[in-house]
Design a protein around this motif. Structure first.
Motif, PDB file in Angstrom:
ATOM      1  N   LEU A   1       0.831  -1.195   0.000  1.00 45.30           N
ATOM      2  CA  LEU A   1       0.000   0.000   0.000  1.00 45.30           C
ATOM      3  C   LEU A   1       0.874   1.257   0.000  1.00 45.30           C
ATOM      4  CD1 LEU A   1      -3.001   0.318  -0.096  1.00 45.30           C
ATOM      5  CD2 LEU A   1      -3.025   0.619   2.385  1.00 45.30           C
ATOM      6  N   SER A   2       1.928   1.184   0.781  1.00 45.11           N
ATOM      7  CA  SER A   2       2.824   2.330   0.879  1.00 45.11           C
ATOM      8  C   SER A   2       3.504   2.615  -0.473  1.00 45.11           C
ATOM      9  CB  SER A   2       3.838   2.052   1.987  1.00 45.11           C
ATOM     10  OG  SER A   2       4.992   2.789   1.772  1.00 45.11           O
ATOM     11  N   TYR A   3       3.945   1.541  -1.165  1.00 43.61           N
ATOM     12  CA  TYR A   3       4.538   1.722  -2.498  1.00 43.61           C
ATOM     13  C   TYR A   3       3.509   2.261  -3.471  1.00 43.61           C
ATOM     14  CZ  TYR A   3       8.596  -0.968  -0.942  1.00 43.61           C
ATOM     15  OH  TYR A   3       9.699  -1.390  -0.282  1.00 43.61           O
ATOM     16  N   LEU A   4       2.296   1.732  -3.349  1.00 44.19           N
ATOM     17  CA  LEU A   4       1.242   2.166  -4.263  1.00 44.19           C
ATOM     18  C   LEU A   4       1.019   3.676  -4.138  1.00 44.19           C
ATOM     19  CD1 LEU A   4      -1.002   1.377  -6.295  1.00 44.19           C
ATOM     20  CD2 LEU A   4      -2.539   1.156  -4.338  1.00 44.19           C
ATOM     21  N   ILE A   5       0.937   4.129  -2.864  1.00 48.02           N
ATOM     22  CA  ILE A   5       0.663   5.554  -2.657  1.00 48.02           C
ATOM     23  C   ILE A   5       1.829   6.413  -3.138  1.00 48.02           C
ATOM     24  CG2 ILE A   5       0.255   7.328  -0.902  1.00 48.02           C
ATOM     25  CD1 ILE A   5      -1.366   5.141   0.604  1.00 48.02           C
ATOM     26  N   SER A   6       3.053   5.983  -2.848  1.00 47.94           N
ATOM     27  CA  SER A   6       4.149   6.825  -3.328  1.00 47.94           C
ATOM     28  C   SER A   6       4.257   6.750  -4.848  1.00 47.94           C
ATOM     29  CB  SER A   6       5.467   6.495  -2.634  1.00 47.94           C
ATOM     30  OG  SER A   6       5.901   5.222  -3.015  1.00 47.94           O
ATOM     31  N   GLY A   7       3.866   5.604  -5.414  1.00 48.75           N
ATOM     32  CA  GLY A   7       3.816   5.491  -6.881  1.00 48.75           C
ATOM     33  C   GLY A   7       2.795   6.453  -7.469  1.00 48.75           C
ATOM     34  N   LEU A   8       1.663   6.578  -6.807  1.00 46.83           N
ATOM     35  CA  LEU A   8       0.633   7.511  -7.281  1.00 46.83           C
ATOM     36  C   LEU A   8       1.114   8.953  -7.170  1.00 46.83           C
ATOM     37  CD1 LEU A   8      -2.663   5.923  -5.875  1.00 46.83           C
ATOM     38  CD2 LEU A   8      -1.940   6.050  -8.272  1.00 46.83           C
ATOM     39  N   GLY A   9       1.895   9.217  -6.103  1.00 48.75           N
ATOM     40  CA  GLY A   9       2.447  10.565  -5.940  1.00 48.75           C
ATOM     41  C   GLY A   9       3.378  10.909  -7.095  1.00 48.75           C
ATOM     42  N   LEU A  10       4.314   9.990  -7.361  1.00 51.72           N
ATOM     43  CA  LEU A  10       5.246  10.195  -8.471  1.00 51.72           C
ATOM     44  C   LEU A  10       4.477  10.281  -9.791  1.00 51.72           C
ATOM     45  CD1 LEU A  10       8.196  10.266  -9.434  1.00 51.72           C
ATOM     46  CD2 LEU A  10       8.092   7.770  -9.630  1.00 51.72           C
ATOM     47  N   GLY A  11       3.508   9.373  -9.935  1.00 52.70           N
ATOM     48  CA  GLY A  11       2.696   9.338 -11.157  1.00 52.70           C
ATOM     49  C   GLY A  11       1.918  10.622 -11.357  1.00 52.70           C
ATOM     50  N   SER A  12       1.507  11.257 -10.258  1.00 51.83           N
ATOM     51  CA  SER A  12       0.762  12.522 -10.381  1.00 51.83           C
ATOM     52  C   SER A  12       1.638  13.587 -11.022  1.00 51.83           C
ATOM     53  CB  SER A  12       0.297  13.004  -9.013  1.00 51.83           C
ATOM     54  OG  SER A  12      -0.641  12.101  -8.488  1.00 51.83           O
ATOM     55  N   VAL A  13       2.914  13.624 -10.609  1.00 54.34           N
ATOM     56  CA  VAL A  13       3.839  14.591 -11.213  1.00 54.34           C
ATOM     57  C   VAL A  13       3.995  14.286 -12.702  1.00 54.34           C
ATOM     58  CG1 VAL A  13       6.183  15.510 -11.209  1.00 54.34           C
ATOM     59  CG2 VAL A  13       5.066  14.940  -9.048  1.00 54.34           C
ATOM     60  N   TYR A  14       4.204  13.000 -13.031  1.00 56.95           N
ATOM     61  CA  TYR A  14       4.313  12.621 -14.454  1.00 56.95           C
ATOM     62  C   TYR A  14       3.053  13.040 -15.208  1.00 56.95           C
ATOM     63  CZ  TYR A  14       8.305   9.581 -13.338  1.00 56.95           C
ATOM     64  OH  TYR A  14       9.507   9.086 -12.947  1.00 56.95           O
TER      65      TYR A  14
ATOM     66  N   ALA B   1      -3.380  11.068 -20.710  1.00 62.56           N
ATOM     67  CA  ALA B   1      -2.163  11.571 -20.078  1.00 62.56           C
ATOM     68  C   ALA B   1      -2.239  11.350 -18.567  1.00 62.56           C
ATOM     69  CB  ALA B   1      -1.983  13.056 -20.386  1.00 62.56           C
ATOM     70  N   PHE B   2      -3.396  11.588 -18.021  1.00 60.19           N
ATOM     71  CA  PHE B   2      -3.629  11.414 -16.591  1.00 60.19           C
ATOM     72  C   PHE B   2      -3.412   9.952 -16.196  1.00 60.19           C
ATOM     73  CE2 PHE B   2      -6.909  10.762 -13.209  1.00 60.19           C
ATOM     74  CZ  PHE B   2      -6.381  11.608 -12.256  1.00 60.19           C
ATOM     75  N   LEU B   3      -4.107   9.064 -16.892  1.00 65.48           N
ATOM     76  CA  LEU B   3      -4.007   7.637 -16.587  1.00 65.48           C
ATOM     77  C   LEU B   3      -2.592   7.125 -16.837  1.00 65.48           C
ATOM     78  CD1 LEU B   3      -5.670   5.117 -15.818  1.00 65.48           C
ATOM     79  CD2 LEU B   3      -5.961   4.694 -18.267  1.00 65.48           C
ATOM     80  N   GLY B   4      -2.019   7.523 -17.975  1.00 67.64           N
ATOM     81  CA  GLY B   4      -0.673   7.086 -18.335  1.00 67.64           C
ATOM     82  C   GLY B   4       0.335   7.523 -17.279  1.00 67.64           C
ATOM     83  N   GLY B   5       0.221   8.756 -16.817  1.00 63.98           N
ATOM     84  CA  GLY B   5       1.141   9.274 -15.808  1.00 63.98           C
ATOM     85  C   GLY B   5       1.043   8.482 -14.513  1.00 63.98           C
ATOM     86  N   LEU B   6      -0.172   8.291 -14.036  1.00 61.62           N
ATOM     87  CA  LEU B   6      -0.359   7.556 -12.782  1.00 61.62           C
ATOM     88  C   LEU B   6       0.180   6.131 -12.900  1.00 61.62           C
ATOM     89  CD1 LEU B   6      -3.917   8.641 -11.524  1.00 61.62           C
ATOM     90  CD2 LEU B   6      -1.669   9.478 -10.833  1.00 61.62           C
ATOM     91  N   LEU B   7      -0.173   5.444 -13.993  1.00 63.23           N
ATOM     92  CA  LEU B   7       0.270   4.056 -14.161  1.00 63.23           C
ATOM     93  C   LEU B   7       1.788   3.973 -14.221  1.00 63.23           C
ATOM     94  CD1 LEU B   7      -2.287   2.523 -16.689  1.00 63.23           C
ATOM     95  CD2 LEU B   7      -1.883   1.851 -14.313  1.00 63.23           C
ATOM     96  N   LEU B   8       2.378   4.917 -14.944  1.00 62.21           N
ATOM     97  CA  LEU B   8       3.829   4.896 -15.086  1.00 62.21           C
ATOM     98  C   LEU B   8       4.500   5.075 -13.727  1.00 62.21           C
ATOM     99  CD1 LEU B   8       5.514   4.787 -17.763  1.00 62.21           C
ATOM    100  CD2 LEU B   8       6.174   7.100 -17.187  1.00 62.21           C
ATOM    101  N   GLY B   9       3.978   6.000 -12.932  1.00 62.30           N
ATOM    102  CA  GLY B   9       4.537   6.231 -11.603  1.00 62.30           C
ATOM    103  C   GLY B   9       4.439   4.970 -10.737  1.00 62.30           C
ATOM    104  N   VAL B  10       3.293   4.318 -10.799  1.00 67.13           N
ATOM    105  CA  VAL B  10       3.082   3.119  -9.992  1.00 67.13           C
ATOM    106  C   VAL B  10       3.985   1.981 -10.471  1.00 67.13           C
ATOM    107  CG1 VAL B  10       1.401   1.337  -9.393  1.00 67.13           C
ATOM    108  CG2 VAL B  10       0.735   3.746  -9.326  1.00 67.13           C
ATOM    109  N   ILE B  11       4.029   1.799 -11.795  1.00 63.53           N
ATOM    110  CA  ILE B  11       4.866   0.712 -12.329  1.00 63.53           C
ATOM    111  C   ILE B  11       6.326   0.945 -11.963  1.00 63.53           C
ATOM    112  CG2 ILE B  11       5.719  -0.375 -14.449  1.00 63.53           C
ATOM    113  CD1 ILE B  11       2.976   0.291 -15.719  1.00 63.53           C
ATOM    114  N   GLU B  12       6.773   2.182 -12.123  1.00 62.20           N
ATOM    115  CA  GLU B  12       8.173   2.489 -11.819  1.00 62.20           C
ATOM    116  C   GLU B  12       8.483   2.216 -10.345  1.00 62.20           C
ATOM    117  OE1 GLU B  12       9.561   6.385 -13.123  1.00 62.20           O
ATOM    118  OE2 GLU B  12      11.022   6.389 -11.486  1.00 62.20           O
TER     119      GLU B  12
END
Ligand SMILES: Nc1ncnc2c1ncn2[C@@H]1O[C@H](COP(=O)(O)OP(=O)(O)OP(=O)(O)O)[C@@H](O)[C@H]1O
Ligand SMILES: [Mg+2]
Lengths: 234, 292
Positions: free
Chosen positions: B4-17, B241-252
């Motif tokens: 869960l913690s990784y997911l949330i930080s992934g979403l944070g990073l993904g939001s910037v992307y 762009a929104f979805l792509g950014g979030l997914l990319l952040g989470v995957i990364e």
């Protein structure tokens, strides 16, 4: 109303329009006929400001459109139904009509005109929330005409509105063009369907490879030997 | 809980992307060009907010609009000077120009501000602790995600409801036909660059608040990631762009956490290639009604 003088338009080195002059008076239907590649669309696009001419002028009530920014031409009272319709496929019928009225700020007038075009084209009303790209070819042509009407133009340019339509629909479109004209809009019509165009036109010009080779009233040209041979099939 | 913690930080990073990708995608949708200098606008935004806080001494909340203002003007100026004269040129010429602008901005920053890394001040320290302390989410991450959602909602409303937004959609479909409606296409393109660059400034401060180093090539990596995100989601599409950014952040983030830090980029691109093989238009590329 509209006066084209010594217009020359080039694509790179190629001269597509070689110095043509013609005019459209208030309230007229004037048609420009000519075969493929004669330069009809080039002329229309130059009048609307999408192409800049090499020389010559296009005067709308005395103002030179070739020196006017293209987006300022519509508010001056000139709208065009472009060749191939070019409706905004990914927007609804109603949104296309709103875009037609983009330059207008009179909300009430826009609403009234929307009602008018739906009267003129009842099929568009039935489909007003449908994406324009999903309309049939004939419906798209009607939408393109309705969209231009929404600008409330003094003069409307139409580039081959009958292209690709069934004979029945072609008749319908020409009837509507006459209607629009009767309601006070001046019309400059480009057509390959010379017979129909000459039948409704007050005056006509024949364009051949970038030059105007004949002009006269619709009836005169329809009777002319040269026109009958070249454009009316004998 | 780690998940869960990784997911949330992934979403944070993904939001910037996602915020950066929105700029890429809007510009592509309207001007039909890849603005490779977009990442470097982020860098300029980062420097502006950094100097606003450290030199001018204004609070963070004031440095953000300052960065937005400067980046908006920068974006419009770049468009006006570098891209507008190339409106009729081949897309290759435009692409090369964009790469040139990118180098120009990077070298300009180096010349003006030096190549050393500056340390961005700490913004919004602290975290919320959840599940009796098992999960902690930083305020910064929460603000980043909320900002991204807010931007997304505002943009959708703008595109679909306003006169200018509708004109943008018309321009993205057919500039000639849009001109025949009396739309000033050049102005619409300029507005698009202004919005995209303003968003880049917001992305810049969120990015620097998370990774507090400011240096001239700071924008390159996030720029490329966000470009990937835009393609991933379907370039030209705002929700894409929104979805792509979030997914990319989470995957990364997951790739770094569970597989390998070194391989995370490779994994991101592998996923991109697979998606593009299955759906060449990107995830939401077909939803053309929302394209700009
Ligand atoms: N973008 C262009 N670049 C180069 N040449 C062009 C371009 N557009 C048109 N032409 C040329 O200019 C000439 C006139 O074309 P135009 O489209 O004006 O003809 P038209 O009378 O409208 O023909 P049609 O009846 O087929 O629509 C043609 O020889 C055409 O090949
Ligand atoms: Mg033509």
């Amino acid at each position: 109303m509209l006066k084209v003088e010594n217009l020359v338009v080039k694509y790179g080195m190629i001269e597509a329009i070689k110095g043509i002059s013609f005019e459209v008076n208030d309230g007229e239907i004037v048609t420009l006929i000519g075969s493929n590649g004669a330069g009809k669309t080039t002329t229309m696009q130059t009048i609307s400001g999408l192409l800049k001419p090499a020389s010559g002028s296009v005067l709308l009530d005395g103002v030179d459109l070739t020196k006017t920014a293209p987006h300022k031409i519509v508010p001056m009272g000139l709208a065009q139904v472009p060749e191939g319709r070019r409706v905004f496929a990914q927007q609804t019928v109603a949104e296309n009509l709103e875009l037609g009225a983009y330059c207008r700020r009179d909300k009430e007038g826009i609403r009234a005109d929307m009602e008018n075009v739906y009267e003129l084209f009842p099929r568009l009303r039935e489909r007003k929330n449908q994406l324009a790209g999903t309309l049939s070819g004939g419906e798209q042509q009607m939408l393109a005409m309705a969209r231009a009407l929404m600008a409330k133009p003094k003069i409307m340019l139409m580039d081959e509105p009958s292209m690709g339509l069934s004979p029945l629909l072609v008749k319908e479109i020409f009837r509507i063009i006459e209607d629009i004209n009767r309601q006070g809009t001046t019309v400059l019509l480009v057509e390959q369907n010379a017979k129909m165009a000459l039948a409704i036109a007050d005056r006509a010009y024949v364009l051949e490879t970038g030059k105007i080779i004949l002009e006269g009233t619709g009836a005169e040209l329809a009777a002319s030997e040269q026109v009958r041979k070249a454009y009316l099939g004998g | 809980m780690a998940f869960l913690s990784y997911l949330i930080s992934g979403l944070g990073l993904g939001s910037v992307y996602a915020i950066i990708a929105l700029g890429y995608s809007m510009v592509y949708g309207i001007a039909k060009m890849l603005n490779f200098a977009h990442g470097d606008v982020i860098m300029v935004g980062a420097y502006v907010s950094f100097f606003a806080m450290t030199v001018a001494g204004v609070p963070f909340a004031v440095s953000v609009p300052a960065a937005v203002l400067v980046c908006t003007l920068l974006g419009m100026t770049v468009e006006r000077l570098a891209y507008k004269p190339l409106r009729q040129a081949s897309s290759l010429a435009v692409l090369i120009t964009a790469i040139g602008v990118s180098y120009f901005l990077q070298n300009g920053a180096q010349l003006l501000w030096g190549s050393d890394t500056k340390i961005y001040p700490t913004i919004l320290p602290g975290a919320v602790s959840l599940f009796g302390g098992q999960l902690s989410v930083s305020y910064l991450t929460i603000v980043t995600i909320l900002t991204c959602i807010l931007i997304m909602v505002c943009l959708m409303l703008f595109i679909n409801k306003t006169r200018t937004g509708k004109a943008m959609r018309a321009c993205s479909e057919d500039k000639g036909a849009a001109t025949l409606m009396g739309i000033n296409v050049n102005k619409i393109i300029s507005i698009t660059f202004a919005i995209g660059s303003g968003l880049a400034a917001i992305a810049a401060v969120l990015l620097c608040a998370t990774y507090p180093s400011v240096y001239p090539t700071l924008g390159s990596m996030p720029g490329i990631r966000a470009f990937t995100a835009a393609v991933f989601g379907g370039i030209g599409s705002i929700p894409g762009a929104f979805l792509g950014g979030l997914l990319l952040g989470v995957i990364e983030t997951f790739a770094k956490a569970y597989i390998s830090t070194q391989l995370s980029d490779a994994i991101v691109f592998a996923v991109l290639i697979i998606v593009l093989l299955i759906k060449p238009t990107g995830l939401l590329g077909h939803k053309i009604s929302e394209k700009v």
